[in-house]
Design a protein around this motif. Structure first.
Motif, PDB file in Angstrom:
ATOM      1  N   THR A   6       0.848  -1.189   0.000  1.00 30.35           N
ATOM      2  CA  THR A   6       0.000   0.000   0.000  1.00 30.35           C
ATOM      3  C   THR A   6       0.885   1.242   0.000  1.00 30.35           C
ATOM      4  O   THR A   6       2.074   1.154   0.276  1.00 30.35           O
ATOM      5  CB  THR A   6      -0.918   0.029   1.245  1.00 30.35           C
ATOM      6  OG1 THR A   6      -0.110   0.045   2.420  1.00 30.35           O
ATOM      7  CG2 THR A   6      -1.842  -1.174   1.265  1.00 30.35           C
ATOM      8  N   THR A   7       0.264   2.382  -0.280  1.00 28.53           N
ATOM      9  CA  THR A   7       1.029   3.627  -0.327  1.00 28.53           C
ATOM     10  C   THR A   7       0.467   4.636   0.679  1.00 28.53           C
ATOM     11  O   THR A   7      -0.691   4.528   1.102  1.00 28.53           O
ATOM     12  CB  THR A   7       0.963   4.258  -1.729  1.00 28.53           C
ATOM     13  OG1 THR A   7      -0.393   4.663  -1.986  1.00 28.53           O
ATOM     14  CG2 THR A   7       1.447   3.295  -2.801  1.00 28.53           C
ATOM     15  N   LEU A   8       1.285   5.620   1.021  1.00 25.50           N
ATOM     16  CA  LEU A   8       0.806   6.696   1.893  1.00 25.50           C
ATOM     17  C   LEU A   8      -0.351   7.439   1.229  1.00 25.50           C
ATOM     18  O   LEU A   8      -1.291   7.862   1.906  1.00 25.50           O
ATOM     19  CB  LEU A   8       1.932   7.674   2.205  1.00 25.50           C
ATOM     20  CG  LEU A   8       2.899   7.271   3.302  1.00 25.50           C
ATOM     21  CD1 LEU A   8       4.020   8.290   3.430  1.00 25.50           C
ATOM     22  CD2 LEU A   8       2.197   7.095   4.631  1.00 25.50           C
ATOM     23  N   ASP A   9      -0.298   7.586  -0.073  1.00 31.51           N
ATOM     24  CA  ASP A   9      -1.372   8.259  -0.794  1.00 31.51           C
ATOM     25  C   ASP A   9      -2.711   7.553  -0.566  1.00 31.51           C
ATOM     26  O   ASP A   9      -3.735   8.209  -0.374  1.00 31.51           O
ATOM     27  CB  ASP A   9      -1.058   8.330  -2.290  1.00 31.51           C
ATOM     28  CG  ASP A   9      -2.188   8.981  -3.062  1.00 31.51           C
ATOM     29  OD1 ASP A   9      -2.454  10.187  -2.828  1.00 31.51           O
ATOM     30  OD2 ASP A   9      -2.829   8.291  -3.887  1.00 31.51           O
ATOM     31  N   TRP A  11      -3.605   5.780   2.034  1.00 28.85           N
ATOM     32  CA  TRP A  11      -4.038   6.011   3.422  1.00 28.85           C
ATOM     33  C   TRP A  11      -4.518   7.447   3.614  1.00 28.85           C
ATOM     34  O   TRP A  11      -5.499   7.688   4.306  1.00 28.85           O
ATOM     35  CB  TRP A  11      -2.916   5.663   4.397  1.00 28.85           C
ATOM     36  CG  TRP A  11      -2.555   4.208   4.352  1.00 28.85           C
ATOM     37  CD1 TRP A  11      -1.376   3.664   3.963  1.00 28.85           C
ATOM     38  CD2 TRP A  11      -3.401   3.095   4.688  1.00 28.85           C
ATOM     39  NE1 TRP A  11      -1.432   2.284   4.045  1.00 28.85           N
ATOM     40  CE2 TRP A  11      -2.667   1.915   4.484  1.00 28.85           C
ATOM     41  CE3 TRP A  11      -4.717   2.993   5.134  1.00 28.85           C
ATOM     42  CZ2 TRP A  11      -3.194   0.647   4.720  1.00 28.85           C
ATOM     43  CZ3 TRP A  11      -5.247   1.724   5.369  1.00 28.85           C
ATOM     44  CH2 TRP A  11      -4.490   0.573   5.162  1.00 28.85           C
ATOM     45  N   ILE A  12      -3.843   8.393   2.991  1.00 26.62           N
ATOM     46  CA  ILE A  12      -4.261   9.793   3.087  1.00 26.62           C
ATOM     47  C   ILE A  12      -5.612   9.980   2.402  1.00 26.62           C
ATOM     48  O   ILE A  12      -6.480  10.724   2.885  1.00 26.62           O
ATOM     49  CB  ILE A  12      -3.178  10.721   2.493  1.00 26.62           C
ATOM     50  CG1 ILE A  12      -1.956  10.723   3.418  1.00 26.62           C
ATOM     51  CG2 ILE A  12      -3.704  12.126   2.242  1.00 26.62           C
ATOM     52  CD1 ILE A  12      -0.718  11.356   2.831  1.00 26.62           C
ATOM     53  N   THR A  13      -5.813   9.295   1.301  1.00 29.02           N
ATOM     54  CA  THR A  13      -7.096   9.364   0.597  1.00 29.02           C
ATOM     55  C   THR A  13      -8.209   8.802   1.469  1.00 29.02           C
ATOM     56  O   THR A  13      -9.285   9.400   1.571  1.00 29.02           O
ATOM     57  CB  THR A  13      -7.012   8.606  -0.743  1.00 29.02           C
ATOM     58  OG1 THR A  13      -5.969   9.176  -1.539  1.00 29.02           O
ATOM     59  CG2 THR A  13      -8.324   8.670  -1.500  1.00 29.02           C
ATOM     60  N   LEU A  14      -7.959   7.684   2.115  1.00 22.82           N
ATOM     61  CA  LEU A  14      -8.938   7.095   3.032  1.00 22.82           C
ATOM     62  C   LEU A  14      -9.308   8.100   4.125  1.00 22.82           C
ATOM     63  O   LEU A  14     -10.490   8.337   4.404  1.00 22.82           O
ATOM     64  CB  LEU A  14      -8.386   5.813   3.661  1.00 22.82           C
ATOM     65  CG  LEU A  14      -9.188   5.228   4.822  1.00 22.82           C
ATOM     66  CD1 LEU A  14     -10.569   4.799   4.372  1.00 22.82           C
ATOM     67  CD2 LEU A  14      -8.434   4.068   5.463  1.00 22.82           C
ATOM     68  N   GLN A  15      -8.317   8.717   4.714  1.00 19.93           N
ATOM     69  CA  GLN A  15      -8.563   9.697   5.770  1.00 19.93           C
ATOM     70  C   GLN A  15      -9.375  10.881   5.253  1.00 19.93           C
ATOM     71  O   GLN A  15     -10.282  11.366   5.930  1.00 19.93           O
ATOM     72  CB  GLN A  15      -7.240  10.179   6.357  1.00 19.93           C
ATOM     73  CG  GLN A  15      -6.507   9.100   7.129  1.00 19.93           C
ATOM     74  CD  GLN A  15      -5.094   9.513   7.495  1.00 19.93           C
ATOM     75  OE1 GLN A  15      -4.811  10.696   7.676  1.00 19.93           O
ATOM     76  NE2 GLN A  15      -4.202   8.549   7.607  1.00 19.93           N
ATOM     77  N   ALA A  16      -9.064  11.340   4.056  1.00 21.65           N
ATOM     78  CA  ALA A  16      -9.778  12.483   3.484  1.00 21.65           C
ATOM     79  C   ALA A  16     -11.246  12.146   3.232  1.00 21.65           C
ATOM     80  O   ALA A  16     -12.131  12.971   3.497  1.00 21.65           O
ATOM     81  CB  ALA A  16      -9.105  12.930   2.185  1.00 21.65           C
ATOM     82  N   GLU A  75      -1.823   7.001  12.524  1.00 21.08           N
ATOM     83  CA  GLU A  75      -0.513   6.867  13.180  1.00 21.08           C
ATOM     84  C   GLU A  75       0.603   6.843  12.141  1.00 21.08           C
ATOM     85  O   GLU A  75       1.630   7.505  12.299  1.00 21.08           O
ATOM     86  CB  GLU A  75      -0.470   5.589  14.017  1.00 21.08           C
ATOM     87  CG  GLU A  75      -1.349   5.601  15.242  1.00 21.08           C
ATOM     88  CD  GLU A  75      -1.305   4.289  16.004  1.00 21.08           C
ATOM     89  OE1 GLU A  75      -0.245   3.622  15.983  1.00 21.08           O
ATOM     90  OE2 GLU A  75      -2.324   3.937  16.615  1.00 21.08           O
ATOM     91  N   VAL A  76       0.395   6.072  11.088  1.00 21.95           N
ATOM     92  CA  VAL A  76       1.418   5.926  10.042  1.00 21.95           C
ATOM     93  C   VAL A  76       1.675   7.251   9.334  1.00 21.95           C
ATOM     94  O   VAL A  76       2.830   7.650   9.148  1.00 21.95           O
ATOM     95  CB  VAL A  76       1.007   4.835   9.022  1.00 21.95           C
ATOM     96  CG1 VAL A  76       1.916   4.845   7.802  1.00 21.95           C
ATOM     97  CG2 VAL A  76       1.017   3.471   9.679  1.00 21.95           C
TER      98      VAL A  76
END
Length: 117
Positions: A6-9, A11-16, A75-76
């Motif tokens: 997986t990528t940080l992008d 995870w950031i998209t999920l959060q957004a 957290e990540v």
């Protein structure tokens, strides 16, 4: 060394999507298309082989697994941001020098004495 799938992008998209209330809102905030947001979340679900969102009355709602992943993803991403900040500060630590150029017309001895004090 183990590489993540997986990528940080992602995870950031999920959060957004969660933080801003939906795919369209996340797309606007992240300056992307709604289909791009949908595709990113779909790829994340496929990669992890888990359902993160379920549709309830035409609205995406986090599953219990999605809630757990969201908490861990925060957290990540916070750690990744901290890592970048530390890296930037390391770059500046080695550059704590001031270069002073004194014109030869001036008496440099007087300047050097003032700098020493």
């Amino acid at each position: 060394m183990v590489k993540t799938r997986t990528t940080l992008d992602q995870w950031i998209t999920l959060q957004a999507v969660v933080d801003y209330g939906g795919f369209a809102q996340a797309a606007e905030i992240l300056h992307r298309t709604q289909s791009s947001i949908s595709y990113t979340i779909s790829k994340l679900e496929q990669t992890l082989e888990i359902e993160i969102f379920s549709l309830e009355k035409r609205r995406a709602v986090l599953t219990k697994q999605g809630e757990q992943l969201l908490a861990l993803s925060r957290e990540v991403t916070n750690k990744a941001i901290s890592l970048e900040e530390v890296a930037k500060s390391l770059n500046y630590e080695g550059n704590n020098k001031i270069n002073i150029v004194i014109d030869s017309l001036y008496q440099s001895d007087e300047y050097l004495k003032k700098l020493e004090s």
